[in-house]
Design an enzyme around this catalytic site. Structure first.
Site, PDB file in Angstrom:
ATOM      1  N   TYR A  53      -1.668   6.836   5.295  1.00 25.49           N
ATOM      2  CA  TYR A  53      -1.971   7.899   4.335  1.00 25.49           C
ATOM      3  C   TYR A  53      -2.460   9.151   5.065  1.00 25.49           C
ATOM      4  O   TYR A  53      -3.267   9.071   5.993  1.00 25.49           O
ATOM      5  CB  TYR A  53      -3.020   7.460   3.321  1.00 25.49           C
ATOM      6  CG  TYR A  53      -2.537   6.440   2.319  1.00 25.49           C
ATOM      7  CD1 TYR A  53      -1.198   6.073   2.239  1.00 25.49           C
ATOM      8  CD2 TYR A  53      -3.427   5.841   1.434  1.00 25.49           C
ATOM      9  CE1 TYR A  53      -0.771   5.141   1.310  1.00 25.49           C
ATOM     10  CE2 TYR A  53      -3.003   4.910   0.490  1.00 25.49           C
ATOM     11  CZ  TYR A  53      -1.670   4.559   0.444  1.00 25.49           C
ATOM     12  OH  TYR A  53      -1.240   3.631  -0.479  1.00 25.49           O
ATOM     13  N   GLY A 219       4.431   7.791 -11.964  1.00 21.11           N
ATOM     14  CA  GLY A 219       4.684   9.120 -11.428  1.00 21.11           C
ATOM     15  C   GLY A 219       4.498  10.231 -12.443  1.00 21.11           C
ATOM     16  O   GLY A 219       5.151  11.279 -12.348  1.00 21.11           O
ATOM     17  N   GLY A 220       3.596  10.040 -13.418  1.00 22.59           N
ATOM     18  CA  GLY A 220       3.328  11.054 -14.444  1.00 22.59           C
ATOM     19  C   GLY A 220       4.138  10.879 -15.703  1.00 22.59           C
ATOM     20  O   GLY A 220       3.870  11.546 -16.717  1.00 22.59           O
TER      21      GLY A 220
END
Length: 329
Positions: A53, A219-220
């Site tokens: 990350y 993802g929204g």
């Protein structure tokens, strides 16, 4: 805050997991620290990360931000159940070398040391295999893990993105070695993507793994994307844009938003609340970029979904059906 046990372990963890993927790439260090402070104050004690990350030339940056937050003291490290992952190549882009990725014993050893240094801690609570490694036998993987457990550098091992048969395979090999095996699985699971119900969730339940779904809003897509598009003029991007480009998928999302609007519920909060009703789920991973997004996610813990709403959600987003009955000829 509601707590539960992580699979068959004695670890008490919060019903939401704080995902840190955005810390660094999208959220500056100071704001990331503020979000972690707010999460801990609210009772979230399970933090998830990965060595890659930060991405690209900044791989490892997210773990460094967590480490600098721990360094502020106040028993932050002792209060957190810390999870991170191994698999991705940590060499600089364009400079990848053999044995600098995947799950070989040498890379697991190298990756643990790197994560511990960046995180500023001497142990990781849950060390997760980010993906399956088709080239390394589980006998080798568990031998490396056993050494790290004996050294006190990790306490438990978990998986991420594993199919059901690999969960079974990993734990059968661990059992033959007299080891606990995997204690958790991170998988893609939400209202709009329910394939995990076919084999991953049944395998996790049978082997006593806690399930930690990632991308709970897909993802929204499940976060009120059409309403935002209409009311705020915010055009969808990424997975949400791809989904809305399909007329049938857009109709399902519209029906979903209409249902929740009828009952006075926020879509994103309802999507998280739905996951909390699913058998075997420990807690979904939230990845707030801002303090407001964290507050919205926390409200999901108080949302009660009636049987009427749950039935309607199943009609809009039907799952694959119970395993194995739904897959019989």
């Amino acid at each position: 805050m509601k707590y539960t046990q992580l699979g068959r372990t004695g670890l008490k963890v919060s019903r939401l997991v704080l995902g840190t993927m955005n810390f660094g790439p999208q959220t500056e260090e100071a704001d990331s620290h503020a979000i972690m402070d707010a999460a801990l104050d609210a009772g979230l004690n399970f933090f998830d990360s990965a060595n890659v990350y930060g991405w690209g030339e900044n791989k490892g940056r997210t773990e460094e931000i967590i480490g600098s937050w721990f360094a502020q003291g106040g028993d932050r490290r002792d209060k957190v159940v810390l999870a991170t992952k191994v698999y991705g190549n940590m060499a600089a882009d364009g400079e990848a070398w053999p044995n600098h990725d995947r799950l070989s014993a040498v890379n697991i050893r190298r990756a643990v040391e790197g994560s511990l240094k960046r995180l500023g801690t001497d142990y990781i609570d849950v060390y997760q295999f980010h993906h399956i490694d088709r080239h390394t036998p589980f006998e080798e993987i568990w031998q490396a893990v056993d050494v790290l457990i004996q050294q006190g550098k990790i306490l438990y091992a978990g998986s991420s993105n594993f199919p059901g048969y690999k969960i079974a395979q990993a734990n059968e090999v661990a059992a033959r070695r007299g080891m606990v095996g995997l204690v958790s699985e991170q998988c893609l699971y939400n209202l709009a993507e329910r394939r995990a119900e076919m084999e991953v969730l049944p395998a996790a339940q049978d082997y006593g793994l806690g399930v930690i779904p990632w991308s709970p809003l897909h993802g929204g897509v499940l976060g009120g994307v059409i309403r935002k598009e209409v009311e705020g003029g915010r055009r969808a991007s990424g997975r949400a844009a791809e989904t809305l480009a399909d007329p049938a998928a857009r109709a399902r999302i519209q029906a979903y938003e209409d249902l929740l609007d009828k009952h006075g519920l926020e879509p994103g909060e309802a999507a998280l609340a739905w996951l909390l009703t699913r058998p075997g789920v420990t807690g979904p991973i939230i990845g707030p970029r801002t303090a407001d997004q964290l507050e919205s996610a926390l409200r999901a813990l108080e949302v009660e979904l009636s049987e009427e709403i749950l039935t309607s959600l199943d009609e809009i987003f039907p799952g694959p059906g119970p395993s194995p009955e739904a897959f019989a000829w």
